[in-house]
Design an enzyme around this catalytic site. Structure first.
Site, PDB file in Angstrom:
ATOM      1  N   HIS A  32      -3.263   7.195   2.785  1.00 30.17           N
ATOM      2  CA  HIS A  32      -3.688   5.917   2.201  1.00 30.17           C
ATOM      3  C   HIS A  32      -5.125   5.617   2.612  1.00 30.17           C
ATOM      4  CE1 HIS A  32      -3.984   1.848   1.009  1.00 30.17           C
ATOM      5  NE2 HIS A  32      -3.765   1.328   2.207  1.00 30.17           N
ATOM      6  N   CYS A  46       0.822  -1.226   0.000  1.00 33.66           N
ATOM      7  CA  CYS A  46       0.000   0.000   0.000  1.00 33.66           C
ATOM      8  C   CYS A  46       0.850   1.267   0.000  1.00 33.66           C
ATOM      9  CB  CYS A  46      -0.954  -0.001   1.177  1.00 33.66           C
ATOM     10  SG  CYS A  46      -2.013  -1.443   1.203  1.00 33.66           S
ATOM     11  N   ASN A  54     -10.068  -0.055  -0.120  1.00 35.99           N
ATOM     12  CA  ASN A  54      -8.605  -0.001  -0.056  1.00 35.99           C
ATOM     13  C   ASN A  54      -8.049  -0.544  -1.371  1.00 35.99           C
ATOM     14  OD1 ASN A  54      -5.892  -0.384   0.437  1.00 35.99           O
ATOM     15  ND2 ASN A  54      -6.174  -1.271   2.462  1.00 35.99           N
TER      16      ASN A  54
HETATM   17  O1  UT7 Z   1      -3.776  -1.359   3.565  1.00 34.03           O
HETATM   18  C1  UT7 Z   1      -2.891  -1.594   4.619  1.00 34.03           C
HETATM   19  C2  UT7 Z   1      -3.376  -0.988   5.818  1.00 34.03           C
HETATM   20  N1  UT7 Z   1      -4.510  -1.720   6.330  1.00 34.03           N
HETATM   21  C3  UT7 Z   1      -5.206  -1.191   7.273  1.00 34.03           C
HETATM   22  O2  UT7 Z   1      -4.954  -0.067   7.640  1.00 34.03           O
HETATM   23  C4  UT7 Z   1      -6.265  -2.007   7.963  1.00 34.03           C
HETATM   24  C5  UT7 Z   1      -6.119  -1.822   9.448  1.00 34.03           C
HETATM   25  N2  UT7 Z   1      -7.115  -2.534  10.236  1.00 34.03           N
HETATM   26  C6  UT7 Z   1      -8.400  -2.169  10.255  1.00 34.03           C
HETATM   27  O3  UT7 Z   1      -8.815  -1.260   9.570  1.00 34.03           O
HETATM   28  C7  UT7 Z   1      -9.316  -2.875  11.223  1.00 34.03           C
HETATM   29  O4  UT7 Z   1      -8.553  -3.679  12.080  1.00 34.03           O
HETATM   30  C8  UT7 Z   1     -10.391  -3.750  10.518  1.00 34.03           C
HETATM   31  C9  UT7 Z   1     -11.409  -2.859   9.833  1.00 34.03           C
HETATM   32  C10 UT7 Z   1      -9.749  -4.664   9.514  1.00 34.03           C
HETATM   33  C11 UT7 Z   1     -11.112  -4.610  11.544  1.00 34.03           C
HETATM   34  O5  UT7 Z   1     -11.721  -3.767  12.526  1.00 34.03           O
HETATM   35  P1  UT7 Z   1     -11.653  -4.175  14.072  1.00 34.03           P
HETATM   36  O6  UT7 Z   1     -12.425  -3.173  14.808  1.00 34.03           O
HETATM   37  O7  UT7 Z   1     -10.183  -4.336  14.392  1.00 34.03           O
HETATM   38  O8  UT7 Z   1     -12.420  -5.542  14.085  1.00 34.03           O
HETATM   39  P2  UT7 Z   1     -11.912  -6.976  14.571  1.00 34.03           P
HETATM   40  O9  UT7 Z   1     -11.049  -7.591  13.534  1.00 34.03           O
HETATM   41  O10 UT7 Z   1     -11.353  -6.851  15.969  1.00 34.03           O
HETATM   42  O11 UT7 Z   1     -13.273  -7.770  14.664  1.00 34.03           O
HETATM   43  C12 UT7 Z   1     -14.299  -7.370  15.573  1.00 34.03           C
HETATM   44  C13 UT7 Z   1     -15.500  -8.255  15.372  1.00 34.03           C
HETATM   45  C14 UT7 Z   1     -15.182  -9.740  15.397  1.00 34.03           C
HETATM   46  O12 UT7 Z   1     -16.281 -10.397  16.008  1.00 34.03           O
HETATM   47  P3  UT7 Z   1     -16.188 -10.895  17.551  1.00 34.03           P
HETATM   48  O13 UT7 Z   1     -15.025 -11.827  17.580  1.00 34.03           O
HETATM   49  O14 UT7 Z   1     -15.967  -9.646  18.355  1.00 34.03           O
HETATM   50  O15 UT7 Z   1     -17.503 -11.541  17.759  1.00 34.03           O
HETATM   51  C15 UT7 Z   1     -15.126 -10.117  13.949  1.00 34.03           C
HETATM   52  O16 UT7 Z   1     -15.432 -11.489  13.722  1.00 34.03           O
HETATM   53  O17 UT7 Z   1     -16.062  -8.000  14.077  1.00 34.03           O
HETATM   54  C16 UT7 Z   1     -16.207  -9.242  13.358  1.00 34.03           C
HETATM   55  N3  UT7 Z   1     -16.017  -8.990  11.945  1.00 34.03           N
HETATM   56  C17 UT7 Z   1     -17.033  -8.717  11.100  1.00 34.03           C
HETATM   57  N4  UT7 Z   1     -18.344  -8.625  11.291  1.00 34.03           N
HETATM   58  C18 UT7 Z   1     -19.093  -8.322  10.220  1.00 34.03           C
HETATM   59  C19 UT7 Z   1     -14.838  -8.948  11.266  1.00 34.03           C
HETATM   60  N5  UT7 Z   1     -15.073  -8.667   9.967  1.00 34.03           N
HETATM   61  C20 UT7 Z   1     -16.429  -8.517   9.859  1.00 34.03           C
HETATM   62  C21 UT7 Z   1     -17.261  -8.211   8.767  1.00 34.03           C
HETATM   63  N6  UT7 Z   1     -18.579  -8.117   8.992  1.00 34.03           N
HETATM   64  N7  UT7 Z   1     -16.774  -7.985   7.522  1.00 34.03           N
END
Ligand code: UT7
Length: 319
Positions: free
Chosen positions: A246, A113, A276
């Site tokens: 980004h 990225c 992204n």
């Molecule tokens: O391009 C390179 C740079 N990349 C980035 O900058 C990405 C950086 N990371 C992020 O933007 C965030 O970490 C994400 C958007 C990817 C994830 O957000 P988060 O708040 O860290 O969510 P999480 O991974 O901790 O997941 C929280 C909950 C989980 O459920 P439980 O375990 O709390 O029940 C996941 O299973 O959200 C659930 N979850 C979803 N639910 C609905 C994860 N993905 C989804 C989804 N739809 N697509």
């Protein structure tokens, strides 16, 4: 003293728009989760017969036209991509051929990225050293090809697209400074680990990410690299006219903008429409902002990106 300056921008998004509601039909997700966690509402996916070089070709032609140069004037082509057309040759070589030119130097840069900023920094150094006079720098990606559709934590985040700039030698400074960093100890946090071995794929050919680890690192890295760019140019945050970060997550961009005390109107936000698009994200956002007529001659623009590696960086531009 020779400087480099952006003379024209171009971009291309494939026709197919995929909304969060569309994705909710194939993975266990919903519009509310995606919008609240990332700000993404829709992304574009390339057609089956479109590779990174095809997207790059359209974006490049638009940048060439905007710059008022001929393809024959280009003596350096850099394509930043993590989704190349093939293992080799470089997508830049394929793009060069599609542009119908033979004489330029052409190679790819792989900084995920952050690839566009790494490409811009490299082209700037070529031009300032006198090794090139007119560079085409492209970020082009087809990340829809490397999604794991069983992993809802990643497959909803990415989209396809391409953005390009023409960078020309100039008496007046355009690229004021660039700042590049890598820390390979984080290489497992965001990767597509598969490779080709004996005619088969070894390892997973699909993107995997430790989302929260990337998030935590990104917010710190954006703040630090932004201050590094400001210090290098003896500037204060209120001298920034445009912040083009980004486009991975609205919350990360907003956090970085808050740390710089930047008002919303100076912060370019396209993640809702693009998702992204990895190396294409910054040149896509830059071109859209230019074409909306927002960026004026003399404006100061701060670019910042972070991606797999981790690789991250910033560039300060004078328009
Ligand atoms: O391009 C390179 C740079 N990349 C980035 O900058 C990405 C950086 N990371 C992020 O933007 C965030 O970490 C994400 C958007 C990817 C994830 O957000 P988060 O708040 O860290 O969510 P999480 O991974 O901790 O997941 C929280 C909950 C989980 O459920 P439980 O375990 O709390 O029940 C996941 O299973 O959200 C659930 N979850 C979803 N639910 C609905 C994860 N993905 C989804 C989804 N739809 N697509």
């Amino acid at each position: 003293m020779i400087h480099s300056r952006i003379a024209g921008t171009g971009s291309y998004l494939p026709d197919r728009v995929v909304t969060n509601h569309d994705l909710a039909k194939i993975v266990d997700t919903n519009d509310e989760w995606i919008v609240s966690r990332t700000g993404i509402r829709e992304r574009h996916y390339a057609a089956a017969d479109q590779d990174a070089s095809d997207l790059a070709l359209i974006a490049s032609r638009r940048a060439i036209f905007a710059a008022g140069v001929n393809a024959i004037d280009i003596d350096l082509i850099i394509v930043a991509t993590s989704t190349p057309d093939m293992v080799f040759p470089a997508t830049a070589c394929i793009l060069q051929d599609k542009l119908g030119i033979k004489h330029s130097v052409a190679f790819d840069i792989q900084a995920v990225c952050a690839g566009f900023i790494f490409g811009l920094a490299t082209a700037d150094k070529f031009i300032r050293s006198g090794a090139a006079k007119c560079a085409l720098v492209v970020g082009s990606e087809v990340f829809s090809r490397i999604m794991n559709w069983q992993d809802r934590g990643t497959c909803v985040l990415f989209g396809d697209g391409a953005g390009a700039v023409i960078l020309k030698a100039s008496d007046a400074p355009g690229i004021l400074s660039t700042h590049l960093h890598t820390d390979g100890s984080y290489r497992h946090a965001l990767c597509t680990p598969g490779t080709v071995e004996n005619g088969k794929v070894r390892g997973s050919p699909m993107l995997q990410m430790q989302g929260s680890a990337v998030y935590k690192f990104a917010v710190k890295a954006f703040e630090e690299v932004a201050w590094e760019a400001l210090r290098a140019n003896a500037m204060k945050p209120d001298e920034i006219d445009w912040f083009i970060c980004h486009q991975a997550n609205e919350r990360i961009i907003a956090h970085a903008a808050r740390k710089l005390d930047l008002p919303d109107e100076k912060v370019v936000m396209m993640v809702d429409r693009h998702g992204n698009t990895s190396a294409a994200s910054i040149p896509l956002a830059l071109d859209a902002t230019v074409r909306e007529g927002k960026i004026r001659v003399g404006d100061s623009i701060l670019l910042a990106a972070l991606g797999g590696g981790f690789a991250w960086g910033a560039a300060m531009l004078k328009w």
